[in-house]
Scaffold this active site. Structure first.
Site, PDB file in Angstrom:
ATOM      1  N   GLU A   1       0.849  -1.083  -0.112  1.00 33.59           N
ATOM      2  CA  GLU A   1       0.039   0.105  -0.010  1.00 33.59           C
ATOM      3  C   GLU A   1       0.847   1.152  -0.003  1.00 33.59           C
ATOM      4  O   GLU A   1       1.765   1.158   0.489  1.00 33.59           O
ATOM      5  CB  GLU A   1      -0.773   0.156   1.318  1.00 33.59           C
TER       6      GLU A   1
ATOM      7  N   LYS B   1       3.761   7.083   2.994  1.00 36.91           N
ATOM      8  CA  LYS B   1       4.200   5.758   3.607  1.00 36.91           C
ATOM      9  C   LYS B   1       3.911   4.524   2.613  1.00 36.91           C
ATOM     10  O   LYS B   1       2.860   4.409   2.201  1.00 36.91           O
ATOM     11  CB  LYS B   1       3.680   5.398   4.865  1.00 36.91           C
TER      12      LYS B   1
ATOM     13  N   ARG C   1       3.113   4.442  16.119  1.00 37.84           N
ATOM     14  CA  ARG C   1       2.018   5.472  15.743  1.00 37.84           C
ATOM     15  C   ARG C   1       0.601   4.923  15.925  1.00 37.84           C
ATOM     16  O   ARG C   1      -0.318   5.406  16.194  1.00 37.84           O
ATOM     17  CB  ARG C   1       2.418   6.280  14.309  1.00 37.84           C
TER      18      ARG C   1
ATOM     19  N   ALA D   1       3.212  -8.553  16.978  1.00 37.87           N
ATOM     20  CA  ALA D   1       4.312  -7.550  17.242  1.00 37.87           C
ATOM     21  C   ALA D   1       3.756  -6.220  17.775  1.00 37.87           C
ATOM     22  O   ALA D   1       4.490  -5.442  18.096  1.00 37.87           O
ATOM     23  CB  ALA D   1       4.999  -7.265  15.794  1.00 37.87           C
TER      24      ALA D   1
ATOM     25  N   THR E   1      -5.158  -9.157  15.536  1.00 38.06           N
ATOM     26  CA  THR E   1      -4.688 -10.370  15.066  1.00 38.06           C
ATOM     27  C   THR E   1      -4.092 -10.154  13.337  1.00 38.06           C
ATOM     28  O   THR E   1      -4.663  -9.156  12.708  1.00 38.06           O
ATOM     29  CB  THR E   1      -5.935 -11.626  14.821  1.00 38.06           C
TER      30      THR E   1
ATOM     31  N   GLY F   1      -6.959  -5.001  14.147  1.00 37.74           N
ATOM     32  CA  GLY F   1      -6.499  -6.262  13.278  1.00 37.74           C
ATOM     33  C   GLY F   1      -7.085  -6.061  12.031  1.00 37.74           C
ATOM     34  O   GLY F   1      -6.787  -6.453  11.010  1.00 37.74           O
TER      35      GLY F   1
ATOM     36  N   ASP G   1      -8.079  -4.739   8.787  1.00 40.99           N
ATOM     37  CA  ASP G   1      -7.326  -3.518   8.069  1.00 40.99           C
ATOM     38  C   ASP G   1      -7.513  -3.506   6.615  1.00 40.99           C
ATOM     39  O   ASP G   1      -6.510  -2.880   6.115  1.00 40.99           O
ATOM     40  CB  ASP G   1      -6.177  -3.157   8.690  1.00 40.99           C
TER      41      ASP G   1
ATOM     42  N   LYS H   1     -11.009  -8.822   5.683  1.00 36.66           N
ATOM     43  CA  LYS H   1     -10.371  -9.167   6.924  1.00 36.66           C
ATOM     44  C   LYS H   1     -11.239  -8.429   8.136  1.00 36.66           C
ATOM     45  O   LYS H   1     -10.981  -7.393   8.154  1.00 36.66           O
ATOM     46  CB  LYS H   1      -8.974  -8.721   6.966  1.00 36.66           C
TER      47      LYS H   1
ATOM     48  N   SER I   1     -10.230   0.723  13.729  1.00 35.51           N
ATOM     49  CA  SER I   1      -9.096   1.241  13.405  1.00 35.51           C
ATOM     50  C   SER I   1      -8.620   0.503  12.122  1.00 35.51           C
ATOM     51  O   SER I   1      -8.339  -0.681  12.196  1.00 35.51           O
ATOM     52  CB  SER I   1      -8.068   1.307  14.674  1.00 35.51           C
TER      53      SER I   1
END
Length: 348
Positions: free
Chosen positions: A65, A78, A121, A148, A210, A234, A236, A240, A301
């Site tokens: 992305e 990014k 972030r 992580a 996850t 998770g 995103d 999913k 999120s």
């Protein structure tokens, strides 16, 4: 004689090593608290930004992305991937780098790793939202998914929301052991749980994080009681999710940028016109945050480019006058702007 690059050829580059030095010198909790301040500042001036959903290239193995945005002074982007199978092959699931540039002349003013910075972030954003939406006096957070991102989330919630008691669960017991070991060493009160149901017992905040790239049900409706705040990070990308649809129908849903979240977030399960609340309006005081003790709040999120812009802006400010970067000879800068070819030939 080979031409010497001018000062305009150099861009400050923050490597992984230097990012880690900067984080450790600052302290992870202070770093994320300060970064959350930058994110909050930028959310409060949300209308000033160019905004677009991230540009995603999906494959059966993952996604790559680009996440761009700009205000009147700077442009940032990014590059980030998400490949859930990577861990089995010895690679990171997520890696990233970013660039901040001057709108006035187009020159980059910062080039930095963003694998570590994205973790910071993401957690800073979660905890910032928690400051607005978590129940008053929240003390316990359940963390389902102990990979992580887990420790960063815990540290950010402690720094910004004061939460120090954690209940951990992951389908991989080794991940829970790893997270518990790291978090106990940071002074957290940790309970390792055998199931998601056990993890949410007594928790006022539930974080789901996850990595599987598929529809999943990490939280079922019966696991979510009145008054909790759900930090769902998770889900995103298209296809999913982590939450049962019935949870969404009981919750007030808060999002970053609806055109992106409706494609990638938990609300991809709902009709296009299902009402959501934009966080920038909450932070500006235009819409209410948590209204009462029984309300279920959900931060759906997915991560948005303005958060990365804030992170780039923060790091750019923090490295000034330090040695946490290296000057990278990145931009061709011939003496005569029309004679790029001549510069190449003289280099021989």
């Amino acid at each position: 004689m080979k031409p010497t690059p001018s000062h305009l050829a150099y861009v400050p580059f923050v490597s992984v090593e230097n990012m880690m030095r900067l984080v450790n010198a600052t302290g992870p909790e202070r770093f994320m608290a300060e970064l959350a301040g930058y994110i909050e500042e930028d959310f409060k001036r949300w209308p000033e930004f160019d905004k677009t959903p991230r540009v995603a290239s999906h494959s059966q193995d993952g996604v790559i992305e680009l996440m761009p945005t700009a205000d009147s002074e700077n442009y940032g982007f990014k590059y980030v991937n998400g490949h859930p199978k990577n861990m089995r092959e010895g690679y990171q699931t997520v890696t990233a780098f970013g660039v901040l540039s001057s709108v006035a002349n187009g020159y980059p003013i910062l080039f930095t790793e963003m694998t570590v910075l994205t973790a910071l972030r993401t957690a800073a954003t979660s905890a910032l939202v928690g400051k607005y939406l978590a129940p008053k006096g929240a003390e316990v957070m359940a963390m389902i998914g102990n990979g992580a991102q887990c420790e960063f989330q815990a540290l950010a919630f402690r720094a910004i929301c004061g939460i120090n008691r954690l209940r951990l669960y992951d389908i991989d017991p080794a991940a829970t052991e790893k997270a518990a070991r790291n978090l106990i060493s940071q002074g957290f009160d940790v309970v390792k749980c055998a199931s998601g149901n056990e993890a949410v017992e007594g928790a006022q905040v539930i974080t789901t994080c996850t990595a599987d790239k598929q529809y999943a049900t990490i939280l079922t409706d019966n696991m979510v009681g009145a008054g909790v705040h759900i930090n769902a990070i998770g889900g995103d990308c298209p296809g999913k999710t982590e939450l049962h649809k019935d949870i969404l129908l009981r919750s007030d849903i808060f999002v970053e940028y609806p055109p992106q979240t409706r494609i990638e977030g938990e609300i991809q399960q709902l009709p296009e016109d299902h009402p959501v609340i934009e966080l920038w309006q909450v932070m500006r005081g235009e819409l209410p945050a948590r209204r009462d003790a029984k309300q279920i709040t959900l931060f759906d999120s997915v991560g948005f480019a303005i958060e990365d812009f804030s992170a780039l802006r923060y790091v750019h400010d923090r490295i000034k006058g330090t040695d946490y970067f290296a000057p990278l000879d990145m931009l061709a800068d011939p003496d005569d702007p029309r004679d790029l070819f001549g510069m190449v030939m003289r280099a021989a």
